[in-house]
Design a protein around this motif. Structure first.
Motif, PDB file in Angstrom:
ATOM      1  N   ASP A  48     -10.474-119.676 -75.990  1.00 26.29           N
ATOM      2  CA  ASP A  48      -9.814-120.685 -76.841  1.00 26.29           C
ATOM      3  C   ASP A  48      -9.690-122.013 -76.103  1.00 26.29           C
ATOM      4  O   ASP A  48      -9.941-123.079 -76.670  1.00 26.29           O
ATOM      5  CB  ASP A  48      -8.421-120.199 -77.272  1.00 26.29           C
ATOM      6  CG  ASP A  48      -8.490-119.003 -78.216  1.00 26.29           C
ATOM      7  OD1 ASP A  48      -9.567-118.792 -78.828  1.00 26.29           O
ATOM      8  OD2 ASP A  48      -7.490-118.272 -78.344  1.00 26.29           O
ATOM      9  N   ARG A  53     -11.558-105.226 -80.821  1.00 30.12           N
ATOM     10  CA  ARG A  53     -12.159-106.119 -79.823  1.00 30.12           C
ATOM     11  C   ARG A  53     -12.545-105.292 -78.594  1.00 30.12           C
ATOM     12  O   ARG A  53     -11.748-104.492 -78.102  1.00 30.12           O
ATOM     13  CB  ARG A  53     -11.184-107.230 -79.422  1.00 30.12           C
ATOM     14  CG  ARG A  53     -10.813-108.133 -80.591  1.00 30.12           C
ATOM     15  CD  ARG A  53      -9.972-109.304 -80.168  1.00 30.12           C
ATOM     16  NE  ARG A  53      -8.664-108.927 -79.679  1.00 30.12           N
ATOM     17  CZ  ARG A  53      -7.687-109.792 -79.387  1.00 30.12           C
ATOM     18  NH1 ARG A  53      -7.899-111.097 -79.531  1.00 30.12           N
ATOM     19  NH2 ARG A  53      -6.524-109.372 -78.947  1.00 30.12           N
ATOM     20  N   ASN A  68     -16.284-108.638 -81.261  1.00 26.21           N
ATOM     21  CA  ASN A  68     -15.163-108.445 -82.184  1.00 26.21           C
ATOM     22  C   ASN A  68     -15.720-108.220 -83.588  1.00 26.21           C
ATOM     23  O   ASN A  68     -16.924-108.031 -83.762  1.00 26.21           O
ATOM     24  CB  ASN A  68     -14.172-109.623 -82.111  1.00 26.21           C
ATOM     25  CG  ASN A  68     -14.816-110.964 -82.442  1.00 26.21           C
ATOM     26  OD1 ASN A  68     -15.692-111.050 -83.300  1.00 26.21           O
ATOM     27  ND2 ASN A  68     -14.382-112.012 -81.767  1.00 26.21           N
ATOM     28  N   GLN A  96      -9.777-113.955 -74.237  1.00 26.57           N
ATOM     29  CA  GLN A  96      -9.653-114.688 -75.497  1.00 26.57           C
ATOM     30  C   GLN A  96      -8.941-116.025 -75.284  1.00 26.57           C
ATOM     31  O   GLN A  96      -9.340-117.056 -75.829  1.00 26.57           O
ATOM     32  CB  GLN A  96      -8.878-113.847 -76.523  1.00 26.57           C
ATOM     33  CG  GLN A  96      -8.711-114.516 -77.888  1.00 26.57           C
ATOM     34  CD  GLN A  96     -10.034-114.744 -78.616  1.00 26.57           C
ATOM     35  OE1 GLN A  96     -10.787-113.813 -78.833  1.00 26.57           O
ATOM     36  NE2 GLN A  96     -10.300-115.986 -78.987  1.00 26.57           N
ATOM     37  N   THR A  97      -7.913-116.018 -74.445  1.00 20.84           N
ATOM     38  CA  THR A  97      -7.178-117.268 -74.149  1.00 20.84           C
ATOM     39  C   THR A  97      -8.100-118.268 -73.446  1.00 20.84           C
ATOM     40  O   THR A  97      -8.120-119.455 -73.781  1.00 20.84           O
ATOM     41  CB  THR A  97      -5.949-116.960 -73.255  1.00 20.84           C
ATOM     42  OG1 THR A  97      -5.142-115.991 -73.930  1.00 20.84           O
ATOM     43  CG2 THR A  97      -5.125-118.203 -72.999  1.00 20.84           C
ATOM     44  N   TYR A 124     -18.483-109.915 -75.124  1.00 24.40           N
ATOM     45  CA  TYR A 124     -17.229-109.763 -75.864  1.00 24.40           C
ATOM     46  C   TYR A 124     -17.582-109.580 -77.337  1.00 24.40           C
ATOM     47  O   TYR A 124     -18.211-110.442 -77.943  1.00 24.40           O
ATOM     48  CB  TYR A 124     -16.378-111.013 -75.622  1.00 24.40           C
ATOM     49  CG  TYR A 124     -15.066-111.090 -76.350  1.00 24.40           C
ATOM     50  CD1 TYR A 124     -14.372-109.952 -76.755  1.00 24.40           C
ATOM     51  CD2 TYR A 124     -14.478-112.337 -76.612  1.00 24.40           C
ATOM     52  CE1 TYR A 124     -13.152-110.051 -77.403  1.00 24.40           C
ATOM     53  CE2 TYR A 124     -13.258-112.444 -77.263  1.00 24.40           C
ATOM     54  CZ  TYR A 124     -12.603-111.291 -77.656  1.00 24.40           C
ATOM     55  OH  TYR A 124     -11.391-111.394 -78.312  1.00 24.40           O
TER      56      TYR A 124
END
Length: 319
Positions: A161, A75, A35, A157-158, A33
């Motif tokens: 987090d 992203r 970004n 992303q969730t 991932y």
């Protein structure tokens, strides 16, 4: 959707010698991932099956001339085979070293491309390493999945987090090799580990079958977060009794995890962390292992690198 960067010498060393060998032990396929600020390797965050591992690097730790752009807030995420990635990087580094004065003397570029594979009519995405040697350029293509959609990146992303939740109490394990030796012996006894962690700095590990019980206790470990003083009246009691009493007082938590998962998390020692902390998240949702890295030659934490694992809990135990 574009990504292009040059790997620094430090980035090559971190990935080739340390992190990719460790991540390969976590599982064959992971998500990469990217970004604007970070490159993150993620195992099992979307399927929730097995050990979750998260290795996060600030872009400066691995790259220079880092360029990324996408319509999804810059992203980009995709699945990649870690062993193929490692092999391509190793091969590119050996070419750099052979034709230059050090791993990145000839600049090792990494970028996302779309190519038409042999015998195919459909272009496929690749992560490509390009090395310019003395008389030629060598290109190593690593096949990757189709980049994740906007909705999938949001889901990733969730999950990322949510995976940042820290246990309220963490204890430092000073010697991962000692723990590794103990778990290697335990493998032959059974498949389930009972682990309890107390605010006194105690870590208890136990494996039980109908015929045998094996256990290890680490006491007076460094505690981060919520801590408490061990009651003096518990001093002469057995480890099991002390642990049970600490749980009843609310000063400890216990969970049950797979021996296989626990052993897998210990493979992170290949990334050469300077220390490791264990903790149980609130309500015993998972066992968390956090690895810390120091700036070379100091005892200051290197905030540009982070690595942690979350082990699924088979029985929430008590506490």
């Amino acid at each position: 959707m574009k990504f292009k960067a040059f790997l620094t010498e430090n980035g090559v060393n971190l990935l080739e010698k340390r992190f990719l060998p460790a991540l390969d032990k976590m599982g064959k396929i992971c998500h990469l991932y990217l970004n604007r600020d970070h490159a993150i390797f993620l195992h099992n965050l979307l399927n929730g099956d097995g050990v979750q591992s998260i290795a996060q690097f600030r872009k400066e730790a691995l790259f220079d001339d880092y360029r990324i752009s996408s319509q999804n807030e810059d992203r980009i995420a995709f699945a990649v085979d870690i062993s193929l990635l490692h092999r391509a990087l190793r091969s590119s580094v050996s070419i750099c070293t052979e034709f230059g004065n050090g791993p990145t003397a000839n600049r090792l570029q990494i970028k996302l491309v779309k190519k038409l594979p042999p015998n195919s009519t459909q272009p496929m995405p690749f992560l490509t390493f390009e090395t310019k040697g003395y008389k030629s350029a060598v290109i190593q293509d690593v096949p990757i999945s189709k980049p994740l959609s906007r909705a999938q990146v949001l889901e990733l992303q969730t999950a990322l987090d949510m995976a940042q939740d820290l246990p309220q109490t963490l204890v430092q394990v000073p010697d991962l090799n000692q723990l590794q030796n103990f778990v290697d012996r335990m493998r032959h006894v059974g498949e389930l580990l009972n682990i309890s962690i107390s605010k006194y700095g105690d870590l208890h590990i136990q494996i039980s079958t109908t015929l045998i019980t094996l256990g290890a206790e680490f006491q007076k470990l460094l505690v981060l977060g919520e801590r408490a003083d061990a009651p003096s009246e518990d001093q002469n009691l057995s480890a099991q009794t002390r642990s049970a009493r600490a749980i009843l007082r609310g000063d400890a938590q216990s969970v049950q995890v797979s021996v296989k998962h626990f052993g897998k998390s210990l493979q992170c020692h290949l990334a050469k962390p300077d220390c490791a902390f264990y903790g149980i998240t609130p309500q015993g949702a998972c066992l968390t292992v956090i690895f810390q890295f120091f700036i070379p030659g100091s005892h200051q934490m290197d905030k540009s690198i982070s690595l942690h694992c979350r082990l699924p809990v088979l029985d929430q135990g008590s506490g």
